[in-house]
Design a protein around this motif. Structure first.
Motif, mmCIF file in Angstrom:
data_model
loop_
_atom_site.group_PDB
_atom_site.id
_atom_site.type_symbol
_atom_site.label_atom_id
_atom_site.label_comp_id
_atom_site.label_asym_id
_atom_site.label_seq_id
_atom_site.Cartn_x
_atom_site.Cartn_y
_atom_site.Cartn_z
ATOM 1 N N SER A 48 48.362 53.431 29.239
ATOM 2 C CA SER A 48 49.376 53.196 28.221
ATOM 3 C C SER A 48 50.568 54.083 28.524
ATOM 4 O O SER A 48 50.457 55.308 28.499
ATOM 5 C CB SER A 48 48.811 53.509 26.832
ATOM 6 N N GLY A 49 51.696 53.483 28.833
ATOM 7 C CA GLY A 49 52.861 54.268 29.223
ATOM 8 C C GLY A 49 52.598 55.026 30.504
ATOM 9 O O GLY A 49 52.226 54.453 31.518
ATOM 10 N N GLY A 50 52.716 56.334 30.440
ATOM 11 C CA GLY A 50 52.486 57.157 31.631
ATOM 12 C C GLY A 50 51.065 57.652 31.730
ATOM 13 O O GLY A 50 50.711 58.362 32.677
ATOM 14 N N PHE A 51 50.215 57.275 30.757
ATOM 15 C CA PHE A 51 48.823 57.739 30.764
ATOM 16 C C PHE A 51 47.890 56.728 31.408
ATOM 17 O O PHE A 51 48.004 55.532 31.161
ATOM 18 C CB PHE A 51 48.341 57.988 29.323
ATOM 19 N N GLU A 52 46.989 57.221 32.225
ATOM 20 C CA GLU A 52 45.956 56.375 32.824
ATOM 21 C C GLU A 52 44.627 57.098 32.719
ATOM 22 O O GLU A 52 44.501 58.255 33.132
ATOM 23 C CB GLU A 52 46.272 56.060 34.283
ATOM 24 N N ALA A 53 43.628 56.427 32.151
ATOM 25 C CA ALA A 53 42.322 57.053 31.935
ATOM 26 C C ALA A 53 41.654 57.419 33.248
ATOM 27 O O ALA A 53 41.748 56.689 34.227
ATOM 28 C CB ALA A 53 41.421 56.115 31.139
ATOM 29 N N GLU A 54 40.967 58.587 33.250
ATOM 30 C CA GLU A 54 40.262 59.031 34.449
ATOM 31 C C GLU A 54 38.940 58.288 34.619
ATOM 32 O O GLU A 54 38.481 58.075 35.726
ATOM 33 C CB GLU A 54 39.999 60.541 34.370
ATOM 34 N N VAL A 55 38.316 57.921 33.491
ATOM 35 C CA VAL A 55 37.025 57.227 33.535
ATOM 36 C C VAL A 55 37.231 55.763 33.171
ATOM 37 O O VAL A 55 37.721 55.449 32.092
ATOM 38 C CB VAL A 55 36.024 57.866 32.562
ATOM 39 N N THR A 56 36.910 54.872 34.075
ATOM 40 C CA THR A 56 37.050 53.438 33.826
ATOM 41 C C THR A 56 35.734 52.747 34.147
ATOM 42 O O THR A 56 34.919 53.246 34.918
ATOM 43 C CB THR A 56 38.173 52.832 34.688
ATOM 44 N N ARG A 57 35.555 51.569 33.562
ATOM 45 C CA ARG A 57 34.327 50.806 33.769
ATOM 46 C C ARG A 57 34.573 49.632 34.704
ATOM 47 O O ARG A 57 35.701 49.155 34.834
ATOM 48 C CB ARG A 57 33.795 50.298 32.433
ATOM 49 N N LEU A 58 33.493 49.169 35.335
ATOM 50 C CA LEU A 58 33.590 47.980 36.166
ATOM 51 C C LEU A 58 33.882 46.767 35.299
ATOM 52 O O LEU A 58 33.498 46.710 34.130
ATOM 53 C CB LEU A 58 32.279 47.757 36.929
ATOM 54 N N ILE A 59 34.557 45.787 35.870
ATOM 55 C CA ILE A 59 34.810 44.545 35.143
ATOM 56 C C ILE A 59 33.473 43.871 34.855
ATOM 57 O O ILE A 59 32.545 43.946 35.661
ATOM 58 C CB ILE A 59 35.738 43.608 35.952
ATOM 59 N N PRO A 60 33.326 43.225 33.694
ATOM 60 C CA PRO A 60 32.036 42.615 33.337
ATOM 61 C C PRO A 60 31.739 41.328 34.093
ATOM 62 O O PRO A 60 30.602 40.873 34.135
ATOM 63 C CB PRO A 60 32.184 42.354 31.834
ATOM 64 N N SER A 61 32.759 40.715 34.682
ATOM 65 C CA SER A 61 32.564 39.457 35.393
ATOM 66 C C SER A 61 32.209 39.715 36.858
ATOM 67 O O SER A 61 32.118 40.854 37.297
ATOM 68 C CB SER A 61 33.824 38.596 35.299
ATOM 69 N N GLY A 62 32.039 38.657 37.611
ATOM 70 C CA GLY A 62 31.732 38.800 39.035
ATOM 71 C C GLY A 62 30.378 38.218 39.383
ATOM 72 O O GLY A 62 29.548 37.946 38.512
ATOM 73 N N ASN A 63 30.159 38.038 40.663
ATOM 74 C CA ASN A 63 28.899 37.487 41.171
ATOM 75 C C ASN A 63 27.864 38.610 41.218
ATOM 76 O O ASN A 63 27.895 39.471 42.096
ATOM 77 C CB ASN A 63 29.131 36.902 42.567
ATOM 78 N N ARG A 64 26.931 38.604 40.257
ATOM 79 C CA ARG A 64 25.964 39.702 40.163
ATOM 80 C C ARG A 64 24.994 39.730 41.339
ATOM 81 O O ARG A 64 24.468 40.793 41.692
ATOM 82 C CB ARG A 64 25.196 39.632 38.844
ATOM 83 N N GLY B 254 21.759 37.468 52.396
ATOM 84 C CA GLY B 254 22.143 37.446 50.985
ATOM 85 C C GLY B 254 23.636 37.589 50.795
ATOM 86 O O GLY B 254 24.254 36.861 50.003
ATOM 87 N N ILE B 255 24.241 38.509 51.534
ATOM 88 C CA ILE B 255 25.685 38.745 51.420
ATOM 89 C C ILE B 255 26.468 37.525 51.881
ATOM 90 O O ILE B 255 27.390 37.054 51.199
ATOM 91 C CB ILE B 255 26.087 39.989 52.242
ATOM 92 N N MET B 256 26.110 37.000 53.042
ATOM 93 C CA MET B 256 26.838 35.850 53.589
ATOM 94 C C MET B 256 26.662 34.602 52.727
ATOM 95 O O MET B 256 27.602 33.823 52.543
ATOM 96 C CB MET B 256 26.366 35.592 55.017
ATOM 97 N N ALA B 257 25.460 34.417 52.164
ATOM 98 C CA ALA B 257 25.202 33.246 51.323
ATOM 99 C C ALA B 257 26.034 33.294 50.049
ATOM 100 O O ALA B 257 26.566 32.272 49.597
ATOM 101 C CB ALA B 257 23.715 33.164 50.981
ATOM 102 N N GLU B 258 26.166 34.482 49.457
ATOM 103 C CA GLU B 258 26.914 34.605 48.212
ATOM 104 C C GLU B 258 28.423 34.574 48.435
ATOM 105 O O GLU B 258 29.170 34.107 47.571
ATOM 106 C CB GLU B 258 26.513 35.896 47.486
ATOM 107 N N ILE B 259 28.886 35.061 49.577
ATOM 108 C CA ILE B 259 30.331 35.025 49.874
ATOM 109 C C ILE B 259 30.764 33.616 50.259
ATOM 110 O O ILE B 259 31.821 33.129 49.844
ATOM 111 C CB ILE B 259 30.681 36.017 51.002
ATOM 112 N N GLY B 260 29.933 32.948 51.055
ATOM 113 C CA GLY B 260 30.320 31.626 51.544
ATOM 114 C C GLY B 260 31.375 31.769 52.638
ATOM 115 O O GLY B 260 31.260 32.630 53.516
ATOM 116 N N GLU B 261 32.405 30.944 52.591
ATOM 117 C CA GLU B 261 33.495 31.019 53.574
ATOM 118 C C GLU B 261 34.393 32.208 53.240
ATOM 119 O O GLU B 261 34.986 32.267 52.164
ATOM 120 C CB GLU B 261 34.307 29.726 53.566
ATOM 121 N N ILE B 262 34.504 33.137 54.163
ATOM 122 C CA ILE B 262 35.311 34.338 53.922
ATOM 123 C C ILE B 262 36.791 34.001 53.766
ATOM 124 O O ILE B 262 37.542 34.735 53.109
ATOM 125 C CB ILE B 262 35.111 35.364 55.072
#
Length: 206
Positions: free
Chosen positions: A125-141, A95-103
Motif C-alpha cells: 500500500s503506497g510505499g509499504f510492502e509486507a515482508e511476509v507474503t503467502r503463496l497464491i491459492p490457485s495453480g496446478n497442485r 510427473g513434471i513434464m506431464a503436468e507442464i505439457g508443451e513448454i
C-alpha cells in the motif's frame, strides 16, 4: 540408545529424508518414555493388527516399484533433458513434464511459476510492502507437488541447491522447512523452464 545415537540411526535408516532428525529422535524418546507394556490379552490382537498393516504396506511398496518400472520404460522412449539433473529420476521428470505439457505454452518462467502455484501474493500500500507474503491459492497442485519433491531430492544431490536450501532454512525461526523447500522449488522451476525451453542437458555450476 542415547539421543545422539538415535539421531544417527534415524539419519541412516531414513536416508537423510527427515529435515530435522534431531527433533524426530526427541519425539521418539518422549513416546518411548510415556509408553507402557500391554496386557497379554491385548498384546496378541495388537500384534496381529500391526502384522496386517505391515503386510499391506509391503504390498503397496511392491506395486509402487512396478509402476516406477513402467514409468521408467515409457520415459526411455521420450526425449527427457530433466533426467540429467542430479536426483531427478524418471518418475519425477515424468510427473513434471506431464503436468507442464508443451513448454511453449509459457512465455516466461514467471508464467510457469504462476501456473504451478509457486508465486506469491503482493501485499503493498503506497510505499509499504509486507515482508511476509503467502503463496497464491490457485495453480496446478500436482505440478507444485512434483516440483517440491524433486527440489528436495536435488538438495541431497547438488551442492548449489543444498547451500540455497540451508541458507533459506536459517533465515527464519518458524515454518523453516516449508519456506526453504518452497523457495528451493521456485529456484528449481526456473532451471526446469530453461532446460525444457532450450532442450538442453543440465550443466552444474563449477
Amino acid at each position: 540408545m542415547d539421543l545422539h545415537e538415535l539421531t544417527d540411526f534415524i539419519m541412516e535408516k531414513g536416508k537423510n529424508r527427515f529435515p530435522d532428525p534431531d527433533a524426530v529422535a526427541k519425539a521418539i524418546q518422549k513416546a518411548a518414555r510415556s509408553s507402557y507394556r500391554l496386557p497379554k490379552t491385548m498384546n496378541d490382537s495388537v500384534n496381529q493388527v500391526l502384522s496386517i498393516s505391515i503386510t499391506s504396506m509391503k504390498a503397496l511398496e511392491s506395486q509402487i516399484k512396478e509402476f516406477d518400472k513402467a514409468i521408467k520404460a515409457q520415459m526411455e522412449l521420450l526425449p527427457n533433458v530433466l533426467i540429467s539433473i542430479p536426483g531427478i529420476g524418471p518418475v519425477y521428470s515424468a510427473g513434471i513434464m506431464a503436468e507442464i505439457g508443451e513448454i511453449d505454452r509459457f512465455n516466461s518462467q514467471a508464467a510457469l511459476a504462476k501456473y504451478a502455484g509457486l508465486a506469491w501474493k503482493q501485499h503493498q500500500s503506497g510505499g509499504f510492502e509486507a515482508e511476509v507474503t503467502r503463496l497464491i491459492p490457485s495453480g496446478n497442485r500436482f505440478l507444485k507437488y512434483y516440483l517440491c519433491e524433486a527440489a528436495f531430492s536435488l538438495v541431497r544431490c547438488d551442492k548449489e541447491y543444498s547451500d540455497f536450501y540451508h541458507l533459506k532454512y536459517k533465515e527464519v525461526n518458524r515454518c523453516q522447512h516449508k519456506r526453504a523447500l518452497t523457495l528451493t522449488a521456485r529456484k528449481f522451476m526456473r532451471l526446469v523452464f530453461r532446460l525444457l525451453k532450450d532442450n538442453r542437458l543440465y550443466c552444474p555450476a563449477k
